[in-house]
Motif scaffolding. Structure first.
Motif, PDB file in Angstrom:
ATOM      1  N   TYR A 270      23.978  24.772  44.059  1.00 25.36           N
ATOM      2  CA  TYR A 270      25.549  25.462  43.954  1.00 25.36           C
ATOM      3  C   TYR A 270      25.379  26.638  42.823  1.00 25.36           C
ATOM      4  O   TYR A 270      24.731  26.592  41.917  1.00 25.36           O
ATOM      5  N   ASP A 271      26.118  27.644  43.055  1.00 22.67           N
ATOM      6  CA  ASP A 271      26.129  28.974  42.366  1.00 22.67           C
ATOM      7  C   ASP A 271      27.357  28.627  41.337  1.00 22.67           C
ATOM      8  O   ASP A 271      28.745  28.571  41.916  1.00 22.67           O
ATOM      9  N   GLU A 272      27.299  28.222  40.064  1.00 25.03           N
ATOM     10  CA  GLU A 272      28.403  28.091  39.267  1.00 25.03           C
ATOM     11  C   GLU A 272      29.216  29.342  39.009  1.00 25.03           C
ATOM     12  O   GLU A 272      30.212  29.283  38.913  1.00 25.03           O
ATOM     13  N   GLU A 273      28.709  30.762  39.167  1.00 29.56           N
ATOM     14  CA  GLU A 273      29.373  31.838  38.815  1.00 29.56           C
ATOM     15  C   GLU A 273      30.191  31.951  40.076  1.00 29.56           C
ATOM     16  O   GLU A 273      31.347  32.322  40.121  1.00 29.56           O
ATOM     17  N   LYS A 274      29.671  31.868  41.436  1.00 30.79           N
ATOM     18  CA  LYS A 274      30.640  32.199  42.565  1.00 30.79           C
ATOM     19  C   LYS A 274      31.356  30.770  42.818  1.00 30.79           C
ATOM     20  O   LYS A 274      32.101  31.008  43.799  1.00 30.79           O
ATOM     21  N   LYS A 275      31.044  29.874  42.329  1.00 26.66           N
ATOM     22  CA  LYS A 275      31.593  28.419  42.477  1.00 26.66           C
ATOM     23  C   LYS A 275      31.632  28.152  44.195  1.00 26.66           C
ATOM     24  O   LYS A 275      32.662  27.705  44.770  1.00 26.66           O
ATOM     25  N   GLU A 276      30.351  28.370  44.650  1.00 21.78           N
ATOM     26  CA  GLU A 276      30.219  27.964  45.941  1.00 21.78           C
ATOM     27  C   GLU A 276      28.692  27.463  46.161  1.00 21.78           C
ATOM     28  O   GLU A 276      27.839  27.826  45.628  1.00 21.78           O
TER      29      GLU A 276
END
Length: 409
Positions: A270-276
């Motif tokens: 999970y990419d915390e910055e992109k939220k995806e």
């Protein structure tokens, strides 16, 4: 005069008679002509009626013959239809039974698979419950473990395909671990847990770009697990946790789980910055690395005087059978292909009668049932797996990934 008068009278009577006779003959002839005409007409009528009756009789016979033929054809068609319906029902029943068999484990995993997962996770659960708290609370213990872990990380990073390097690193790590074990058993388990993580991190980082690295990473792992039995549960438990598809477990049988929750359990990053979450193909490629590492582990031979491989090839057979007997998922062709490229030839040699049958089942029934990803991200993988099996059917050889890096020109 009298004679003359009599003669004239006779002549007149004769003429009258003749005239009368002619009239009678004429009438007779006319009557006969009418009668003949009536007879001819009657004959013609009878002839027409006879011909019509014959035609009607012929038409009736033709109709009856046609109806009989149509009835016969209809009966034959009905029988054929009945047979076709029976055949279709039988085929549908067979397909339904096969589908039922293939989807009998449509849930996350078989009960046996889950039990095995729990068994192999016991060492890690015990570590979390008893040893990790000490690591968090005891500063001196934590510092000691931190220093000891440095050698592990450095050594694992340095591993390569050359056999003498693998043996050298194995001996170094084994000595290091046993030394720590003699000093502090808890610290020993901290290092086992760390080594399991370090090995799997190396698998994820290396196997994708250099598939042959699965072999030498597996050999180091097998040697270490053979020499230090306690390590096996840490490695295998963490492998099953990081790659649930090895159970196999898809988590899609629980209606209470959201799509995102399922992804988390399947270890989508999970990419915390992109939220995806990471894309499907990236996730599938990473998981494929673990499958290939597993395939190499169960088929590695240690040789020499080294401890035998504690991971039986039967583990590979069991996993392959389980994943084929489950309802197919979009990721499966990537995992199955990766497994076969490492372990296929070994399973073919070890199970010469059964494994070809399983491969035929895979080609004829399993592959057609694999669902297409909504972005068609697995279409290439499905085609690649089909071509791989078609090559095998023609050559009898399951092409494997070379165990060493090809020399560059």
């Amino acid at each position: 005069m009298e004679l003359q008068a009599a003669k004239q009278a006779i002549e007149q009577k004769a003429a009258a008679w003749k005239k009368q006779t002619s009239q009678l003959e004429k009438e007779y002839e006319e009557r006969n002509a009418r009668l003949l005409k009536l007879v001819d007409e009657a004959i013609a009528l009878d002839t027409t009626r006879i011909e019509q009756d014959k035609k009607k009789e012929a038409a009736e016979k033709e109709r009856q013959a046609k109806e009989a033929k149509e009835a016969k054809d209809a009966a034959a068609a009905a029988e054929e239809k009945k047979k076709a319906v029976a055949k279709a029902k039988a085929e549908a029943a067979a397909k339904a039974e096969e589908a039922k068999k293939l989807s009998s484990n449509k849930g996350g995993a078989s009960s046996a698979g889950l039990e095995e997962y729990k068994k192999h996770m016991q060492a890690i659960e015990n570590y979390k419950a008893k040893i990790k708290p000490r690591l968090q609370q005891d500063d001196a213990f934590r510092k000691k473990c931190f220093e000891a872990r440095r050698l592990i990380k450095r050594t694992v990073i340095q591993i390569q395909f050359k056999d003498h390097v693998i043996i050298e690193k194995y001996k170094l790590l084994e000595k290091h671990l046993l030394t720590i074990k003699n000093q502090d058993v808890d610290a020993f388990h901290v290092l086992l847990n760390h080594l399991g993580k370090a090995l799997l991190l190396q698998v994820r980082q290396e196997v994708d770009g250099a598939a042959f690295s699965a072999y030498f990473l597996a050999k180091l792992t097998v040697l270490l697990c053979g020499g230090i039995p306690e390590l096996k549960e840490y490695v295998y438990g963490r492998l099953l946790k990081r790659c649930p598809y090895l159970v196999p477990n898809f988590f899609d049988d629980d209606p209470t789980l959201t799509h995102d929750e399922i992804r988390r359990r399947l270890h989508y990053q999970y990419d915390e910055e992109k939220k995806e979450f990471q894309p499907f193909i990236q996730h599938a490629t990473q998981q494929r690395c673990y499958i290939m590492f597993f395939a190499a582990m169960v088929t590695t031979t240690t040789g020499g005087n080294y401890p035998p491989n504690p991971f039986s090839i039967s583990l590979g057979w069991t996993w392959f059978a389980r994943i084929l007997n489950m309802a197919q998922r979009e990721i499966n062709p990537l995992l199955i292909h990766g497994f076969l490229e490492i372990a296929g030839r070994h399973l073919l040699a070890y199970y010469p009668r059964q494994f070809p049958k399983v491969l035929n089942l895979l080609y004829t029934q399993i592959i057609p049932s694999i669902p297409i990803h909504h972005n068609k991200d697995n279409v290439g993988a499905i085609s690649g797996l089909k071509l791989y099996l078609e090559d095998y059917s023609q050559t009898g050889i399951l092409v494997h990934i070379p165990e060493v890096m090809k020399a560059s020109v």
